[in-house]
Structures are given as C-alpha cells and as structure tokens.
Scaffold this active site. Structure first.
Site, short mmCIF file in Angstrom:
data_model
loop_
_atom_site.label_atom_id
_atom_site.label_comp_id
_atom_site.label_asym_id
_atom_site.label_seq_id
_atom_site.Cartn_x
_atom_site.Cartn_y
_atom_site.Cartn_z
N TYR A 23 0.81 -1.22 0.00
CA TYR A 23 0.00 0.00 0.00
C TYR A 23 0.84 1.28 0.00
O TYR A 23 0.29 2.37 0.01
CB TYR A 23 -0.95 -0.01 1.20
CG TYR A 23 -1.87 -1.20 1.20
CD1 TYR A 23 -2.83 -1.36 0.20
CD2 TYR A 23 -1.77 -2.19 2.18
CE1 TYR A 23 -3.66 -2.47 0.18
CE2 TYR A 23 -2.60 -3.30 2.17
CZ TYR A 23 -3.54 -3.43 1.17
OH TYR A 23 -4.36 -4.52 1.14
N ASN A 74 -13.25 4.32 -1.21
CA ASN A 74 -12.33 3.19 -1.14
C ASN A 74 -12.88 2.28 -0.04
O ASN A 74 -12.63 2.52 1.15
CB ASN A 74 -10.90 3.63 -0.81
CG ASN A 74 -9.95 2.46 -0.82
OD1 ASN A 74 -10.38 1.30 -0.78
ND2 ASN A 74 -8.66 2.73 -0.86
N ASP A 87 -26.19 -1.99 -1.15
CA ASP A 87 -27.56 -1.47 -1.15
C ASP A 87 -27.56 0.05 -0.95
O ASP A 87 -28.33 0.76 -1.61
CB ASP A 87 -28.38 -2.13 -0.04
CG ASP A 87 -28.67 -3.60 -0.33
OD1 ASP A 87 -28.55 -4.02 -1.50
OD2 ASP A 87 -29.02 -4.33 0.62
N HIS A 100 -9.42 2.05 -5.54
CA HIS A 100 -8.48 1.20 -4.80
C HIS A 100 -7.07 1.69 -5.10
O HIS A 100 -6.73 1.96 -6.26
CB HIS A 100 -8.61 -0.27 -5.21
CG HIS A 100 -9.98 -0.80 -4.97
ND1 HIS A 100 -10.40 -1.24 -3.73
CD2 HIS A 100 -11.04 -0.94 -5.80
CE1 HIS A 100 -11.65 -1.62 -3.81
NE2 HIS A 100 -12.08 -1.45 -5.06
N SER A 102 -4.29 -0.11 -4.70
CA SER A 102 -3.59 -1.20 -5.39
C SER A 102 -4.43 -1.69 -6.57
O SER A 102 -5.62 -1.38 -6.67
CB SER A 102 -3.34 -2.35 -4.40
OG SER A 102 -4.58 -2.87 -3.93
O1 CA2 Z 1 -5.88 -1.00 -2.65
C1 CA2 Z 1 -6.80 -0.60 -1.96
O2 CA2 Z 1 -7.05 0.59 -1.81
C2 CA2 Z 1 -7.67 -1.61 -1.21
O3 CA2 Z 1 -9.03 -1.14 -1.18
C3 CA2 Z 1 -7.12 -1.72 0.19
C4 CA2 Z 1 -7.79 -2.81 1.00
C5 CA2 Z 1 -7.78 -4.14 0.29
O4 CA2 Z 1 -8.58 -5.07 1.01
C6 CA2 Z 1 -8.31 -4.00 -1.11
O5 CA2 Z 1 -8.14 -5.23 -1.76
C7 CA2 Z 1 -7.63 -2.94 -1.90
C8 CA2 Z 1 -7.09 -3.04 2.34
C9 CA2 Z 1 -6.86 -1.80 3.10
C10 CA2 Z 1 -6.03 -2.15 4.27
O6 CA2 Z 1 -5.08 -1.14 4.42
C11 CA2 Z 1 -3.99 -1.43 5.12
C12 CA2 Z 1 -3.00 -0.48 5.09
C13 CA2 Z 1 -1.84 -0.71 5.75
C14 CA2 Z 1 -1.67 -1.87 6.46
C15 CA2 Z 1 -2.68 -2.81 6.50
C16 CA2 Z 1 -3.84 -2.60 5.83
#
Ligand code: CA2
Length: 147
Positions: A23, A74, A87, A100, A102
């Site tokens: 991230y 997001n 919904d 997102h 990523s």
């Molecule tokens: O890429 C993205 O913005 C996501 O929405 C981030 C989500 C993930 O489940 C999606 O697949 C893609 C996860 C966010 C969690 O963020 C963290 C940041 C740092 C450390 C741990 C989690």
C-alpha cells in the site's frame, strides 16, 4: 460549489504505517492533504472520512444523498463482502467512483472481485495515492461535464 464526499473503509487508517510493500508509504493524512489541494484546483468542496465500521459507512453514504453531489469510496475489505454497502450505494442516485490504491485484479483471489463495482459509475485501481487525485477530477467531470 459542487461537493464530493470521500469515504475510506477499514484499516486505511494504517496506510503508510503497515505493509508498505503493498500500500506504499503515504499516510491517509497525506492523502487527505493532497485531496484538499486537488479539490481547490478542480473547484469542488470535499469532505473526507475514514471508518472501520460497516454501519458507519452506510450512514455516511445515506448522508451523501443530501450532503454531496458525487461520492468517491475506497471500501477496502468491505469491497468483497458488503451487501449493506452495495444497497446503500444503489440508493444514492449520484455519481460513484470506487477507488483502490492497489490493482485489485493483480491480487490474490480474495481481493480480486469487488461486489460493489456493479453500483459504481467508474472504478479506479492501481494508481497508488494518485488515484484519489484522479478520482476528484473524474468526480468533478461527472457532476459537470465539460464536453
Ligand atoms: O488497494 C486498496 O485501496 C484496497 O481497497 C485496500 C484494501 C484491500 O482489502 C483492497 O483489496 C484494496 C485493504 C486496506 C487495508 O489497508 C492497510 C493499510 C496498511 C496496512 C494494513 C492494511
């Protein structure tokens, strides 16, 4: 002035602190600052929120029916599970950009299919924190098309 609500789902408060290899190193506060700067350039007013709670996100999406002209979300982990958020998005009746950081399509099987995309006007993924800047421009264009 047109209003854009930006919602961030669970764990995004940890951005820049944990798992930088996925991230990145930019914090959510830094993203908020770049959103404020871009909103000024795009001529829109933003509100910026993060919640780890599904119901709180549903409440904010419902409030966007009165308080916003477009929504950027997001949904993080709720992208893959939340019919309640789906919904709420379907009931919004305004442009929705799912965002997102990523590229979810390059991730493992749990992170590949967002159940929310069917309610989105557009989906942006894989651009890193710049995705928020791109989404603000896209939201401004969706509210007031220039061409
Ligand atoms: O890429 C993205 O913005 C996501 O929405 C981030 C989500 C993930 O489940 C999606 O697949 C893609 C996860 C966010 C969690 O963020 C963290 C940041 C740092 C450390 C741990 C989690």
């Amino acid at each position: 002035m047109n209003r854009v609500m930006i919602l961030n789902g669970p764990n995004l408060n940890l951005l820049g602190v944990r798992e930088p290899h996925i991230y990145g190193t930019t914090t959510l506060e830094q993203i908020r600052a770049s959103c404020e700067a871009q909103a000024g350039r795009a001529g829109v007013k933003i509100s910026f929120h993060q919640s780890n709670h599904e119901g709180a996100l549903v409440d904010l999406i419902q409030s966007a029916r009165q308080d916003a002209d477009a929504l950027i979300i997001n949904p993080a982990g709720y992208s893959f599970t939340s019919i309640a958020i789906l919904d709420a998005l379907k009931a919004l009746g305004k442009p929705i950009i799912e965002l997102h950081i990523s590229n979810i399509h390059a991730r493992d099987k749990y992170h590949r299919h967002s159940v929310l995309s069917q309610a989105a006007t557009a989906v942006i993924c894989g651009l890193g924190p710049y995705g928020y800047v791109a989404a603000i421009n896209a939201a401004a264009e969706l509210i007031t098309p220039t061409s």
